[in-house]
Design a protein around this motif. Structure first.
Motif, PDB file in Angstrom:
ATOM      1  N   CYS A   1      39.423  43.612  17.290  1.00  0.00           N
ATOM      2  CA  CYS A   1      38.832  43.974  18.573  1.00  0.00           C
ATOM      3  C   CYS A   1      39.028  45.475  18.831  1.00  0.00           C
TER       4      CYS A   1
ATOM      5  N   HIS B   1      39.189  46.969  21.514  1.00  0.00           N
ATOM      6  CA  HIS B   1      39.953  47.259  22.724  1.00  0.00           C
ATOM      7  C   HIS B   1      41.386  47.625  22.354  1.00  0.00           C
TER       8      HIS B   1
ATOM      9  N   GLY C   1      43.033  45.770  19.537  1.00  0.00           N
ATOM     10  CA  GLY C   1      43.341  45.367  18.167  1.00  0.00           C
ATOM     11  C   GLY C   1      43.637  43.903  17.941  1.00  0.00           C
ATOM     12  N   CYS C   2      43.359  43.038  18.901  1.00  0.00           N
ATOM     13  CA  CYS C   2      43.540  41.603  18.640  1.00  0.00           C
ATOM     14  C   CYS C   2      42.475  41.128  17.644  1.00  0.00           C
TER      15      CYS C   2
ATOM     16  N   HIS D   1      42.016  39.782  26.030  1.00  0.00           N
ATOM     17  CA  HIS D   1      41.612  40.268  27.352  1.00  0.00           C
ATOM     18  C   HIS D   1      40.168  39.914  27.662  1.00  0.00           C
ATOM     19  N   LYS D   2      39.669  38.912  26.890  1.00  0.00           N
ATOM     20  CA  LYS D   2      38.359  38.314  27.193  1.00  0.00           C
ATOM     21  C   LYS D   2      37.161  39.252  27.005  1.00  0.00           C
ATOM     22  N   SER D   3      37.200  40.072  25.996  1.00  0.00           N
ATOM     23  CA  SER D   3      35.975  40.793  25.622  1.00  0.00           C
ATOM     24  C   SER D   3      35.076  39.833  24.860  1.00  0.00           C
TER      25      SER D   3
ATOM     26  N   PRO E   1      36.596  44.436  28.606  1.00  0.00           N
ATOM     27  CA  PRO E   1      37.369  45.680  28.607  1.00  0.00           C
ATOM     28  C   PRO E   1      37.201  46.518  27.342  1.00  0.00           C
TER      29      PRO E   1
HETATM   30  S1  FES Z   1      42.297  43.311  22.534  1.00  0.00           S
HETATM   31 FE1  FES Z   1      40.382  42.336  22.634  1.00  0.00          FE
HETATM   32  S2  FES Z   1      39.902  42.378  24.710  1.00  0.00           S
HETATM   33 FE2  FES Z   1      41.803  43.385  24.610  1.00  0.00          FE
END
Ligand code: FES
Length: 180
Positions: A109, A111, A113-114, A130-132, A146
């Motif tokens: 991700c 945002h 890094g997930c 964080h629900k992206s 986000p």
């Molecule tokens: S790490 Fe993916 S939305 Fe925050």
């Protein structure tokens, strides 16, 4: 008037032999240490080596429906003096987009890094942290996401039925796509 006595041939040979020995000895003295430095300096010459494309899967393994599949990316890592094969460096989503073409997205991700998951029912990607959410082509789906940018696309080719990817990570949290 005095005449010089002729130099005997054996003395001349001795002199030439001594000169040759000094010259060869000098060359060996200089060349040997320099040659010895090559194995030490060689990795330094290779420091800027760039990683090429890596095979991630066969084209036939991709669903004809165009649903993406996730694959690990194994690469060869080269540091100053070591070369290590098949090191996991990340993972990618690969999607069949045509007869001989694919779309490849880094699964991280942008945002923070997930690891992004694929939601087959929703035909898109979703980050649980964080629900992206992202569309199947990697664009931001929900404007409230986000993540500052869409998922990161990677260069890929299909060659002889195999999918090859130029794997790359990018700076997280940045609207611009900056390679790291
Ligand atoms: S790490 Fe993916 S939305 Fe925050």
């Amino acid at each position: 008037m005095s005449e010089r006595a002729p130099v005997p041939p054996s003395d001349r040979r001795t002199f030439v032999s001594k000169v040759a020995a000094v010259v060869i000895g000098g060359l060996v003295t200089v060349a040997a240490p320099i040659a010895g430095l090559f194995p030490i300096l060689d990795p330094l010459r290779r420091r800027g080596e760039t990683r090429g494309m890596v095979r991630v899967t066969s084209f036939a393994s991709l669903p004809e429906s165009g649903e993406p599949r996730k694959f690990p990316v194994l690469d060869t890592l080269v540091d100053a003096w070591n070369r290590t094969e098949n090191v996991p460096v990340g993972s990618v989503y690969v999607q069949r987009t045509g007869e001989n073409s694919v779309r490849v997205l880094n699964s991280v991700c942008p945002h923070l890094g997930c690891s992004v998951g694929y939601n087959a029912a929703g035909h898109g990607y979703f980050c649980p942290c964080h629900k992206s959410s992202f569309t199947v082509d990697g664009a931001i789906a929900d404007p409230k996401s986000p993540s500052p940018r869409g998922m990161d696309p990677l260069d890929a080719v299909v060659k002889d039925g195999e999918v090859w990817v130029k794997f790359q990570n990018f700076r997280k949290g940045s609207p611009e796509r900056i390679a790291v």
